[in-house]
Design a protein around this motif. Sequence first.
Motif, mmCIF file in Angstrom:
data_model
loop_
_atom_site.group_PDB
_atom_site.id
_atom_site.type_symbol
_atom_site.label_atom_id
_atom_site.label_comp_id
_atom_site.label_asym_id
_atom_site.label_seq_id
_atom_site.Cartn_x
_atom_site.Cartn_y
_atom_site.Cartn_z
ATOM 1 N N ILE A 82 0.842 -1.206 0.000
ATOM 2 C CA ILE A 82 0.000 0.000 0.000
ATOM 3 C C ILE A 82 0.873 1.250 0.000
ATOM 4 O O ILE A 82 0.637 2.200 -0.747
ATOM 5 C CB ILE A 82 -0.963 -0.011 1.202
ATOM 6 C CG1 ILE A 82 -1.962 -1.167 1.068
ATOM 7 C CG2 ILE A 82 -1.704 1.313 1.322
ATOM 8 C CD1 ILE A 82 -2.780 -1.413 2.313
ATOM 9 N N ARG A 83 1.896 1.249 0.819
ATOM 10 C CA ARG A 83 2.791 2.408 0.862
ATOM 11 C C ARG A 83 3.599 2.533 -0.422
ATOM 12 O O ARG A 83 3.904 3.630 -0.867
ATOM 13 C CB ARG A 83 3.687 2.324 2.088
ATOM 14 C CG ARG A 83 2.902 2.612 3.355
ATOM 15 C CD ARG A 83 3.761 2.671 4.558
ATOM 16 N NE ARG A 83 2.994 3.215 5.672
ATOM 17 C CZ ARG A 83 3.413 3.230 6.908
ATOM 18 N NH1 ARG A 83 4.586 2.721 7.217
ATOM 19 N NH2 ARG A 83 2.665 3.740 7.861
ATOM 20 N N GLY A 84 3.950 1.421 -1.037
ATOM 21 C CA GLY A 84 4.636 1.457 -2.325
ATOM 22 C C GLY A 84 3.767 2.081 -3.402
ATOM 23 O O GLY A 84 4.254 2.842 -4.242
ATOM 24 N N VAL A 85 2.487 1.773 -3.379
ATOM 25 C CA VAL A 85 1.553 2.381 -4.332
ATOM 26 C C VAL A 85 1.486 3.887 -4.110
ATOM 27 O O VAL A 85 1.474 4.670 -5.060
ATOM 28 C CB VAL A 85 0.152 1.739 -4.209
ATOM 29 C CG1 VAL A 85 -0.896 2.539 -4.953
ATOM 30 C CG2 VAL A 85 0.186 0.303 -4.701
ATOM 31 N N ALA A 86 1.475 4.301 -2.854
ATOM 32 C CA ALA A 86 1.450 5.731 -2.549
ATOM 33 C C ALA A 86 2.708 6.423 -3.065
ATOM 34 O O ALA A 86 2.635 7.525 -3.620
ATOM 35 C CB ALA A 86 1.303 5.946 -1.047
#
Length: 102
Positions: A82-86
């Motif tokens: 999720i943080r990688g997508v952000a």
Amino acid sequence: MQDKAPATPRYSLVMQLLVFLPLACLIVWWPKLPASVPVHFTSEGADYYAHKHMLFIYVLLPALIYHTAPYLDAENQRRSLIRGVALFLSFVLSVTILAAAA
């Protein structure tokens, strides 16, 4: 897949700065942005334009996603994803703002 170790404060600070990079780009390049900027592209080019004030909503999305990741994934199984997508969204928005201002 769980995170192996908690993030160090330095790593966390760098990640947060990267998430807010589109906002910094927007503030710096605001005077050079045209009144309407392309926000959606197809193989033929831009097909949807929005007023440049709408970019403030777009640039805050990566920060919102990044900081709500612990609540979106309470079991800590996909928090890194999720943080990688952000972060990816942050990069794409920064490049888009720089391209629109050029």
